[in-house]
Design an enzyme around this catalytic site. Structure first.
Site, PDB file in Angstrom:
ATOM      1  N   GLY A   1     118.270  38.175  47.500  1.00 21.75           N
ATOM      2  CA  GLY A   1     117.958  39.584  47.735  1.00 21.75           C
ATOM      3  C   GLY A   1     117.675  39.994  49.163  1.00 21.75           C
ATOM      4  O   GLY A   1     117.205  41.110  49.392  1.00 21.75           O
TER       5      GLY A   1
ATOM      6  N   LYS B   1     131.945  38.776  52.581  1.00 21.93           N
ATOM      7  CA  LYS B   1     132.052  37.418  53.131  1.00 21.93           C
ATOM      8  C   LYS B   1     133.423  36.846  52.780  1.00 21.93           C
ATOM      9  O   LYS B   1     133.889  36.990  51.646  1.00 21.93           O
ATOM     10  CB  LYS B   1     130.963  36.537  52.518  1.00 21.93           C
TER      11      LYS B   1
ATOM     12  N   ASP C   1     123.941  40.549  40.685  1.00 19.30           N
ATOM     13  CA  ASP C   1     124.192  39.109  40.866  1.00 19.30           C
ATOM     14  C   ASP C   1     124.295  38.435  39.504  1.00 19.30           C
ATOM     15  O   ASP C   1     123.749  38.928  38.514  1.00 19.30           O
ATOM     16  CB  ASP C   1     123.085  38.438  41.695  1.00 19.30           C
TER      17      ASP C   1
HETATM   18  N1  SAM Z   1     123.204  38.189  50.275  1.00 18.24           N
HETATM   19  C1  SAM Z   1     122.287  37.365  49.517  1.00 18.24           C
HETATM   20  C2  SAM Z   1     120.937  37.443  50.197  1.00 18.24           C
HETATM   21  O1  SAM Z   1     120.887  37.867  51.330  1.00 18.24           O
HETATM   22  O2  SAM Z   1     119.932  37.076  49.577  1.00 18.24           O
HETATM   23  C3  SAM Z   1     122.776  35.934  49.409  1.00 18.24           C
HETATM   24  C4  SAM Z   1     123.960  35.805  48.517  1.00 18.24           C
HETATM   25  S1  SAM Z   1     124.289  34.130  48.108  1.00 18.24           S
HETATM   26  C5  SAM Z   1     124.964  33.518  49.599  1.00 18.24           C
HETATM   27  C6  SAM Z   1     125.694  34.249  47.088  1.00 18.24           C
HETATM   28  C7  SAM Z   1     125.431  34.843  45.738  1.00 18.24           C
HETATM   29  O3  SAM Z   1     126.688  35.114  45.122  1.00 18.24           O
HETATM   30  C8  SAM Z   1     124.701  33.918  44.777  1.00 18.24           C
HETATM   31  O4  SAM Z   1     123.451  34.473  44.456  1.00 18.24           O
HETATM   32  C9  SAM Z   1     125.610  33.855  43.546  1.00 18.24           C
HETATM   33  O5  SAM Z   1     124.900  33.896  42.320  1.00 18.24           O
HETATM   34  C10 SAM Z   1     126.430  35.117  43.728  1.00 18.24           C
HETATM   35  N2  SAM Z   1     127.709  35.112  42.971  1.00 18.24           N
HETATM   36  C11 SAM Z   1     128.702  34.198  43.041  1.00 18.24           C
HETATM   37  N3  SAM Z   1     129.702  34.542  42.193  1.00 18.24           N
HETATM   38  C12 SAM Z   1     129.328  35.713  41.596  1.00 18.24           C
HETATM   39  C13 SAM Z   1     129.935  36.563  40.623  1.00 18.24           C
HETATM   40  N4  SAM Z   1     131.128  36.275  40.101  1.00 18.24           N
HETATM   41  N5  SAM Z   1     129.270  37.677  40.230  1.00 18.24           N
HETATM   42  C14 SAM Z   1     128.034  37.958  40.749  1.00 18.24           C
HETATM   43  N6  SAM Z   1     127.414  37.193  41.672  1.00 18.24           N
HETATM   44  C15 SAM Z   1     128.050  36.084  42.090  1.00 18.24           C
END
Ligand code: SAM
Length: 299
Positions: free
Chosen positions: A53, A164, A83
């Site tokens: 988050g 990203k 998420d």
């Molecule tokens: N931007 C976030 C932060 O600042 O806290 C970090 C994001 S983290 C690098 C990547 C996130 O992508 C993970 O929490 C993962 O659960 C989510 N994710 C990956 N595939 C996903 C999907 N198909 N649908 C929703 N979330 C997804």
């Protein structure tokens, strides 16, 4: 390894804890925002793949102009975070748990927008990496396209999309696909993103639906029977997207280690701002604590 070791090796991890961000990724969004003025005239934003988050925290702090309680504030700000994983509550942020590649999640996001449009959609999504580079790059690109698909329904004309990406061999194809929907597409590498990582961010500005293109929740790129043949794209159909570095170049380098006593300030260890809630490894940790996890046998 001592608990201060990560603080030494990762200056952004350490600063995130000191400044109250849930993850070091907060600085990536802050540095992108500084370069591209991402938050100017934005009151509605959607954060796809948001857990734990920190990007939503940044959005919440930057989109609001007053210090009043975001839960009761009358400011016309709306932030929706989505998420796969559950996320601890962030005041003033609407949270949704779901998979952004699923039509059901896309529909819920559209519903939560209640007919309003967002000026900014961000996606920091990262699938679990398999280590097979082609596969990882493909899955990452699918996540970006799923985010774009949702954006075509909720992004305001002229709006901005940030996601990203991995700078793999097919990055130009992905950028070309995004470029069809935006006036300007750029690849950016924030200083807080390690040089050693293939990660970068596409910053697409000036959303415009291509002529004769109607938004649909059907995504042919996610369909294995798709007849699109990427290899047949001509050279003109591939574009060279500018690649820029952002963040204060005299600031901290994410690939360097720094002494714990920075600027002669005494070092104090801080716990992470928001420990994971319901992490997938929780079950294994419980078994380990109860001494019920079998050690792997020596080969
Ligand atoms: N931007 C976030 C932060 O600042 O806290 C970090 C994001 S983290 C690098 C990547 C996130 O992508 C993970 O929490 C993962 O659960 C989510 N994710 C990956 N595939 C996903 C999907 N198909 N649908 C929703 N979330 C997804």
């Amino acid at each position: 390894m001592g608990r201060s070791s990560k603080d030494k090796r990762d200056i952004y991890y350490r600063h995130a804890k000191e400044e109250g961000w849930r993850a070091r990724s907060a600085y990536k969004l802050l540095q992108l925002a500084e370069m591209f003025k991402l938050f100017e005239d934005v009151s509605k934003a959607v954060d796809l793949c948001a857990a734990p988050g920190s990007w939503s925290q940044v959005l919440s702090s930057k989109l609001r102009t007053s210090d009043s309680d975001p839960e009761t504030s009358s400011e016309n700000v709306k932030i929706i975070s989505v998420d796969l994983q559950s996320m601890a509550h962030i005041p003033g942020v609407i949270q949704l748990q779901g998979d952004i590649t699923k039509e059901s999640t896309a529909k819920k996001v559209i519903e939560l927008m209640s007919g309003e449009k967002a000026e900014l959609v961000v996606c920091d999504g990262a699938p679990d990496v398999t280590g097979l580079h082609d596969m990882d790059e493909y899955i990452q690109a699918q996540l970006v396209l799923a985010a774009l698909n949702i954006s075509t329904h909720i992004l305001k004309d002229g709006g901005t999309f940030v996601a990203k990406v991995f700078r793999g061999k097919d990055i130009d194809i992905l950028c070309k696909q995004l470029d069809l929907y935006f006036k300007k597409t750029c690849l950016a590498k924030p200083r807080s993103s390690r040089t050693s990582s293939l990660e970068a961010f596409v910053v697409c500005r000036g959303f415009r639906m291509p002529t004769n293109c109607k938004p649909t929740l059907f995504n042919p790129l996610l369909n294995p029977d798709s007849v699109l043949d990427f290899a047949s794209l001509t050279e003109e159909e591939r574009i060279i997207v500018p690649y820029v570095s952002c963040g204060d170049l005299s600031g901290f380098d994410s690939d360097c280690s720094y002494p714990l006593n920075l600027d002669d300030k005494p070092y104090e260890y801080r716990k992470p701002v928001q420990p994971p809630i319901n992490p997938p490894y929780e079950h294994a940790v419980k078994l380990k604590r109860a001494n019920m996890l079998m050690e792997p046998e020596n080969p």
